[in-house]
Design an enzyme around this catalytic site. Structure first.
Site, PDB file in Angstrom:
ATOM      1  N   TYR A 101       0.857  -1.196   0.000  1.00 22.54           N
ATOM      2  CA  TYR A 101       0.000   0.000   0.000  1.00 22.54           C
ATOM      3  C   TYR A 101       0.887   1.238   0.000  1.00 22.54           C
ATOM      4  O   TYR A 101       1.903   1.285   0.703  1.00 22.54           O
ATOM      5  CB  TYR A 101      -0.894   0.018   1.249  1.00 22.54           C
ATOM      6  CG  TYR A 101      -1.585   1.350   1.448  1.00 22.54           C
ATOM      7  CD1 TYR A 101      -2.830   1.580   0.884  1.00 22.54           C
ATOM      8  CD2 TYR A 101      -0.969   2.371   2.156  1.00 22.54           C
ATOM      9  CE1 TYR A 101      -3.452   2.817   1.042  1.00 22.54           C
ATOM     10  CE2 TYR A 101      -1.583   3.604   2.309  1.00 22.54           C
ATOM     11  CZ  TYR A 101      -2.819   3.829   1.745  1.00 22.54           C
ATOM     12  OH  TYR A 101      -3.417   5.041   1.885  1.00 22.54           O
ATOM     13  N   GLU A 189      -3.461   7.696  -3.797  1.00 16.58           N
ATOM     14  CA  GLU A 189      -3.280   6.380  -3.209  1.00 16.58           C
ATOM     15  C   GLU A 189      -3.107   5.324  -4.302  1.00 16.58           C
ATOM     16  O   GLU A 189      -3.798   5.364  -5.313  1.00 16.58           O
ATOM     17  CB  GLU A 189      -4.538   6.071  -2.393  1.00 16.58           C
ATOM     18  CG  GLU A 189      -4.435   4.952  -1.403  1.00 16.58           C
ATOM     19  CD  GLU A 189      -5.721   4.851  -0.575  1.00 16.58           C
ATOM     20  OE1 GLU A 189      -5.736   5.333   0.565  1.00 16.58           O
ATOM     21  OE2 GLU A 189      -6.713   4.300  -1.090  1.00 16.58           O
TER      22      GLU A 189
END
Lengths: 376, 293
Positions: A101, A189
């Site tokens: 991530y 993101e």
């Protein structure tokens, strides 16, 4: 403002992120055709602004044109978080060895950017933050300086990457920070950032939210706005200089100031009612603005009573009262109305309202109790 | 006594030739504030109706040089407001009150290190300002009439909600030392803790009403500070219990994202720190008045 994945991919790629090729389709046929340009299998992903797309069945793999068409048909039939799927993204499926991530947001407390990385990618990062916070590494980044290589390297090694992967990671992390700053993002993101079977990093998803306050200097980004992100009512409100958010209750609210508007909703709830909306008319309150506000509130069929709550500081309460009276005369639809005015020229306002036969209250608590009663 | 601003405040108004700037400059003066200069680039020597004796300068540095201004109030549009803050900080002003709403958050991130280095107190942006009733000092747009001198400190992220509570305090016979609107943006110059520490140190302030709202964790941080450092009673109201998640409620900073920023979490943190949290704004005012009795 939220940006669709396909547009976010384009922006991330421009900043050097390794985003695999993709195409966008709005019918099953288009999706099958788009898929044929890639090697099988392909992944088909709903293009919606809401989260939780995977769990909602909005991401599917396909191994042939027929499967691609079938998957696209199913996905285009979905509603995800009440948002109908209008387009799908088609991309070659990546053979995934690891999922990481990587995200950038504003750190309100440190007053800087913060780059967040985790070896637990591919899942809801909020969940990781709640259940295993130590799995997320945070690095504060000065938007003027950018992310230094050493810090990016340190993060990369910390994620268990090695050799060429670390160099790839440095480029990706720096690119994501640059993209964030370049487009005035509120969130950027990549989840997941994957290590593929060959050991290379690939950004196979892209999420991007933009700071609404910066859209004025980001005309190219404003172009990417999905008109469906807002309801027609919210769009109309924005154009009229009102801040309106529809809720599920029965009591329409018209308030000046965001904090007081939220407090008004809370006080309605406190007295046993449910607010039908958040509506901040802002400073100044001409007849036009108040009329538009009333129209927006009354378009909602759930509304059974309306509370107008104005604390006049800069605004004059008697101007607001005159606006309310004029707007009410213009509107065919009538529902019980409770007006609370206080502050500058309060006495004059109360007199005006009284002579127009509109119940007026001086305190917010008594007004809320009254409107809750009226909506029963 | 008061915090941030007292009778020695000498105010310059950036954007005083504009309609908002001139209107509020007149109201600030009516309240008793010494408005000593206006700044609008390219308008030096201009005159503002009702404020004919207040000179207009091209730059803040010139205004400070000529008038010894020590505080600024910014009424310039969002696209130029960050620059205005930098100009005030560079000129060495003690207090900078920025009313402007809509400044991009990255601009504030770029500005804040300079502001901190200058030692200035930046209030806002996106705030109603600071009012000190006993000294006749008002910088910003708060309605003067709701205030009365007394011993309650008020600190808030909102505008009209602040007026609401100040009015209740005044009606209950509890005047204010200083009312500070710190602003509804995610990145602001002065935060709850900064203001609470000033109220704690101010001998005239006997208790504080803290008005928070959803978004961020400044209220939680304030709770920790109150528990560890404050001796004076604090009561609170948190707006946004009924706000839906992931929606920006008017203020840029008022958003519940994921698990963070909810009103419930803020109330719990404050309650655990011994703060009495009101069910309504009026209730929060009442709780403090009762505590001070």
């Amino acid at each position: 403002m939220k940006v669709h994945e396909c547009d976010a991919r384009e922006i991330f790629r421009r900043h050097g992120l390794p985003v695999p090729d993709w195409r966008v389709a709005s019918t099953a046929d288009e999706a099958a055709q788009a898929a044929s340009a890639f090697e099988w299998p392909v992944v088909i992903k709903a293009q919606v602004l809401a989260g939780g797309r995977g769990k909602a069945g909005g991401v599917k793999l396909a191994d042939s044109p027929a499967e691609a068409a079938a998957a696209a048909t199913q996905i285009l039939d979905l509603n995800i978080g009440s948002e109908p799927v209008r387009r799908v993204l088609v991309a070659p499926a990546v053979d995934i060895a690891r999922e990481l991530y990587l995200g950038v947001v504003i750190d309100r407390t440190a007053q800087s950017l913060v780059l967040m990385a985790s070896a637990e990618g591919g899942v809801d990062i909020e969940e990781v933050a709640a259940t295993n916070p130590s799995a997320i590494v945070r690095v504060n980044v000065d938007p003027v300086v950018g992310l230094p290589d050493w810090e990016a390297r340190q993060l990369g090694f910390g994620l268990g990457l090695s050799g060429a992967q670390v160099h790839q990671f440095v480029r990706i992390a720096r690119g994501l920070v640059e993209a964030f700053v370049d487009v005035d993002a509120a969130l950027a993101e990549v989840n997941p950032l994957v290590v593929d079977a060959e050991g290379n990093l690939q950004a196979i998803d892209a999420k991007l939210n933009i700071d609404d306050n910066a859209l004025g200097r980001q005309p190219d980004i404003e172009q990417l706005r999905d008109p469906h992100e807002e309801s027609a009512a919210e769009r109309r409100a924005r154009a009229a200089g009102l801040s309106y958010i529809k809720l599920d209750g029965t009591i329409g609210c018209m308030v000046n100031g965001a904090g007081l508007a939220m407090a008004t909703m809370d006080v309605i709830k406190h007295y046993g009612g449910e607010p039908a909306n958040f509506l901040d008319v802002g400073g100044g309150a001409g007849v036009e603005k108040i009329t538009t506000a009333f129209e927006l509130i009354l378009e909602d069929p759930n509304v059974r009573a309306v509370l107008v709550n104005i604390f006049a500081g800069i605004t004059r309460a008697d101007d607001v009262a005159a606006g309310v009276i004029a707007a009410r005369e213009r509107l065919a639809q009538q529902v019980p109305l409770v007006v609370r005015v206080a502050g500058t020229r309060e006495a004059e306002a109360l007199e005006l309202l009284d002579s127009a036969g509109i119940g007026a209250e001086r305190s917010m608590d008594s007004a809320a109790a009254l409107v809750v009663e009226a909506a029963r | 006594m008061s915090i941030l601003l007292d009778a020695s405040a000498r105010l310059l108004v950036q954007g005083m030739t504009g309609s908002q700037g001139s209107f509020h400059a007149r109201l600030m003066r009516e309240a008793g504030t010494q408005v000593v200069a206006g700044v609008t680039p390219g308008r030096a020597g201009a005159s503002v109706a009702g404020l004919e004796d207040v000179p207009i300068f091209n730059t803040v540095a010139e205004a400070v040089e000529a008038t010894n201004a020590n505080a600024a109030c910014i009424f310039v549009p969002a696209a130029f407001a960050a620059d205005a803050i930098l100009e005030d900080a560079a000129a060495g002003l003690d207090v900078i009150v920025c009313l402007t709403e809509g400044i991009p958050v990255l601009d504030m991130l770029r500005v804040m290190p300079r502001v901190r280095a200058s030692g200035a107190h930046l209030i806002g942006p996106n705030c109603p300002g600071v009012t000190t009733p006993a000294d006749g000092v008002k910088v910003g747009v708060m309605p003067w009439a709701v205030h009365t001198p007394g011993h309650v400190g008020v600190v808030s992220r909102s505008g009209t909600l602040t007026y609401e509570v100040v009015q209740h305090l005044t009606d209950m016979g509890a005047g204010q030392t200083t009312t500070v609107g710190i602003g509804g943006d995610p990145v602001i110059g002065t935060r709850f803790i900064d203001v609470l520490s000033m109220f704690e140190a101010d001998s005239e302030t006997h208790g504080v009403v803290l008005l928070g709202e959803i978004g961020g964790d400044d209220e939680e941080r304030a709770a920790t500070y109150i528990q560890e450092r404050m001796t004076k009673p604090v009561t609170s109201f948190i707006a946004g219990k009924t706000a839906p998640p992931e929606r920006r409620m008017g203020h840029a900073g008022a958003i519940v994202s994921g698990t963070s920023g909810s009103a419930t979490a803020k109330e719990a943190a404050l309650t655990a720190a011994g703060v009495l949290v009101g069910e309504t704004p009026e209730h929060a005012a009442r709780l403090l008045v009762d505590r001070l009795r």
